[in-house]
Design an enzyme around this catalytic site. Structure first.
Site, PDB file in Angstrom:
ATOM      1  N   GLU A 179      85.221  53.984  -6.194  1.00 24.00           N
ATOM      2  CA  GLU A 179      84.759  53.632  -7.533  1.00 24.00           C
ATOM      3  C   GLU A 179      83.238  53.761  -7.618  1.00 24.00           C
ATOM      4  OE1 GLU A 179      87.963  49.921  -8.153  1.00 24.00           O
ATOM      5  OE2 GLU A 179      85.803  49.565  -8.252  1.00 24.00           O
ATOM      6  N   GLN A 219      88.110  42.163  -3.987  1.00 23.99           N
ATOM      7  CA  GLN A 219      89.047  43.212  -3.600  1.00 23.99           C
ATOM      8  C   GLN A 219      88.367  44.343  -2.850  1.00 23.99           C
ATOM      9  OE1 GLN A 219      89.701  45.885  -7.459  1.00 23.99           O
ATOM     10  NE2 GLN A 219      89.875  43.692  -7.957  1.00 23.99           N
ATOM     11  N   ARG A 266      93.563  42.636  -2.351  1.00 26.38           N
ATOM     12  CA  ARG A 266      92.787  41.494  -2.842  1.00 26.38           C
ATOM     13  C   ARG A 266      92.487  40.505  -1.723  1.00 26.38           C
ATOM     14  NH1 ARG A 266      96.511  43.001  -6.591  1.00 26.38           N
ATOM     15  NH2 ARG A 266      95.621  43.724  -8.580  1.00 26.38           N
TER      16      ARG A 266
END
EC number: 5.3.1.8
Length: 412
Positions: free
Chosen positions: A134, A97, A282
Site C-alpha cells: 500500500e 494490521q 490483524r
C-alpha cells in the site's frame, strides 16, 4: 477516455463529511463513509459511464483485457487490474494490521483452500493468493502508526512511562535493542493472557495521563495510547502502539507500506493506492479475527524512522511520482498553483485512473472532456496520449497506473 464512477464504502470508523464533500453531496451523511473505491475490485467495482449508460469496469476489462490493460499488464496480472485507488476518510482508528508478500499470500491461500475454509469466513486470512502493498498520501493532516521505531528510542519512551508491571518488559528490549528484541517484546505482549493485560494496561494509562498533563517528551505517543485504550480497553494492540513510529503527515506527504509492515491509520483523509487484494493480518484494535501465529509469520521487524515520500519531479513540470518497489501500482500527483496553465501530457502506456481532488481540468485527445473536483476518469491502454490542462485555479489530480518495473517483491 471515459468517466469513472467510484463506489462509496460505509464503515463505522469513517467520516460523515469528507467523502460526501468531495463528491458534492450534502453533509453530514446519515452514516459514516470510510472509503471511495476506484478500480475493478470484485467486491465493489467502479462503473464506466458512456452514452450507453453505466457498465461495470469488471465487464469492460473482461470484454477487452489487452485493449484496456495493455498486453504487458494483462499477461502479468491475468487480465486483472492489479491496483485499487481509494480516498480514505478516517474519523476513528482502523485496526492494527500487516499484509503478506506475494509468496506468503500464495502459500497461505493454498493452505486455507486445502483446509476448506470458506472465503467469506471471518477467520479467513487469505481470501486471494496475491500480495497487498500500500501507499498512502495525505490530503489533510493525517495521523498514523507505521513501522517499528528505533528500539533505542522506544526504550526511552518505555522508561518515561514505566510502571512496576511494565519495568520487566522495558528491560527485555533494553537488553537487546534490535529487531530480535522487538520481535521478542511484541510476541510477549501480543500473547499475554487477558488477566495480565487487564492488570498492566490501567497502570500504563495512568502514567500516560500524567505524562500528557506535564507535556512530557512523548506527549503525542501517550495521547495516542490513551485514545486507543479508551476505544479498545484490554486490547494488546494498545501496548503494541508503543513500539511503532507515530506519524503526522502533512498534505501531499506519503508513506509506503510494503509486505510485513505493521501499521494503523488513526485520523485524517488521504488518497491510498494498493494492490487489488483483501489479504489482511490483524494485530489488535479490532473486534475482528486476530491470528497471532500467522501475523508473526508475516511481520517484518526491521526498525527505524519511517521514510516520508514527497513525490519525485518528472521531466514534465507539475508531475511528481511517489516511487516504490511495488509492481502492482504507481501513484503520481499533478498539481498547478493559481494562475498556472502549463499542460501535462500523459502517455498511453497502460491503464490509468485519474482523480481530481481540487479545481478542474480539461482532457484533450481525439475527444475532449472535463474533470472537476471529486470526478474520476478511466483511460484505457488503447487510448491515445492525453493532454491535461488546468482551469487556472489551484488544481490537483492523482494518477494511478500499474508499476513501471516488475517483478520487484517475491513472486511465484
Amino acid at each position: 477516455m471515459k468517466q469513472l464512477l467510484g463506489a462509496v464504502r460505509e464503515y463505522a470508523w469513517g467520516s460523515r463529511t469528507a467523502i460526501a464533500d468531495l463528491l458534492g453531496r450534502p453533509v453530514p451523511t446519515p452514516h459514516p463513509e470510510a472509503e471511495l473505491w476506484l478500480g475493478a475490485h470484485p467486491g465493489d467495482p467502479s462503473s464506466v459511464i458512456d452514452s450507453g449508460g453505466k457498465t461495470s469496469l469488471l465487464d469492460v476489462l473482461a470484454a477487452d483485457p489487452e485493449g484496456q490493460l495493455g498486453a504487458t499488464t494483462a499477461a502479468r496480472w491475468g487480465n486483472r487490474l492489479p491496483f485499487l485507488l481509494k480516498v480514505l476518510a478516517a474519523d476513528e482508528p482502523l485496526s492494527m494490521q500487516a499484509h503478506p508478500s506475494a509468496l506468503q499470500a500464495a502459500e497461505g491461500h493454498a493452505r486455507e483452500e486445502r483446509a476448506g475454509i470458506p472465503r467469506e469466513a471471518p477467520n479467513r486470512n487469505y481470501p486471494d493468493p496475491t500480495a497487498k502493498p500500500e501507499l498512502l498520501c495525505a490530503l489533510t493532516e493525517f495521523h498514523a502508526l507505521a513501522g517499528f521505531r528505533d528500539p533505542h528510542r522506544t526504550v526511552e519512551l518505555l522508561r518515561a512511562v514505566s510502571t512496576p508491571k511494565l519495568a520487566g518488559y522495558v528491560d527485555l528490549l533494553a537488553g537487546e535493542p534490535n529487531s530480535d528484541g522487538l520481535r521478542a517484546l511484541f510476541t510477549t505482549w501480543i500473547t499475554l493472557p487477558q488477566p495480565a493485560l487487564d492488570s498492566l494496561l490501567p497502570e500504563l494509562l495512568d502514567v500516560c495521563v500524567t505524562h500528557v498533563r506535564e507535556h512530557g517528551e512523548f506527549e503525542l505517543e501517550c495521547r495516542t495510547v490513551l485514545e486507543l485504550g479508551e476505544r479498545y480497553p484490554g486490547d494488546a494492540g494498545v501496548l503494541a502502539a508503543l513500539l511503532l513510529n507515530r506519524l503526522v503527515l502533512r498534505p501531499n506527504e506519503a508513506i509506503y507500506l510494503p509486505a510485513g509492515n505493521l501499521h494503523a491509520y488513526l485520523d485524517g483523509t488521504a488518497v491510498e493506492i494498493l494492490a487489488n487484494s483483501d489479504n489482511t493480518l490483524r494485530g489488535g484494535l479490532t473486534p475482528k479475527h486476530v491470528d497471532v501465529p500467522e501475523l508473526l509469520r508475516v511481520l517484518d521487524f526491521a526498525c527505524g524512522d519511517m521514510p516520508i515520500l514527497t513525490g519525485e519531479p518528472d521531466e514534465q513540470k507539475h508531475l511528481l511520482t511517489y516511487p516504490t518497489d511495488a509492481p502492482e501500482f504507481e501513484l503520481s500527483r499533478i498539481e498547478w498553483a493559481d494562475g498556472e496553465s502549463d499542460p501535462v501530457r500523459l502517455a498511453a502506456d497502460g491503464a490509468q485512473i485519474l482523480l481530481c481532488l481540487d479545481g478542474a481540468v480539461e482532457l484533450d485527445g481525439p475527444a475532449s472532456m472535463s474533470m472537476r473536483r471529486g470526478e474520476a476518469v478511466w483511460l484505457a491502454a488503447s487510448d491515445p496520449d492525453v493532454v491535461v490542462r488546468p482551469s487556472g485555479e489551484h488544481t490537483k489530480i492523482f494518477r494511478a497506473t500499474a508499476g513501471s518495473e516488475f517483478p520487484a517483491h517475491d513472486t511465484l
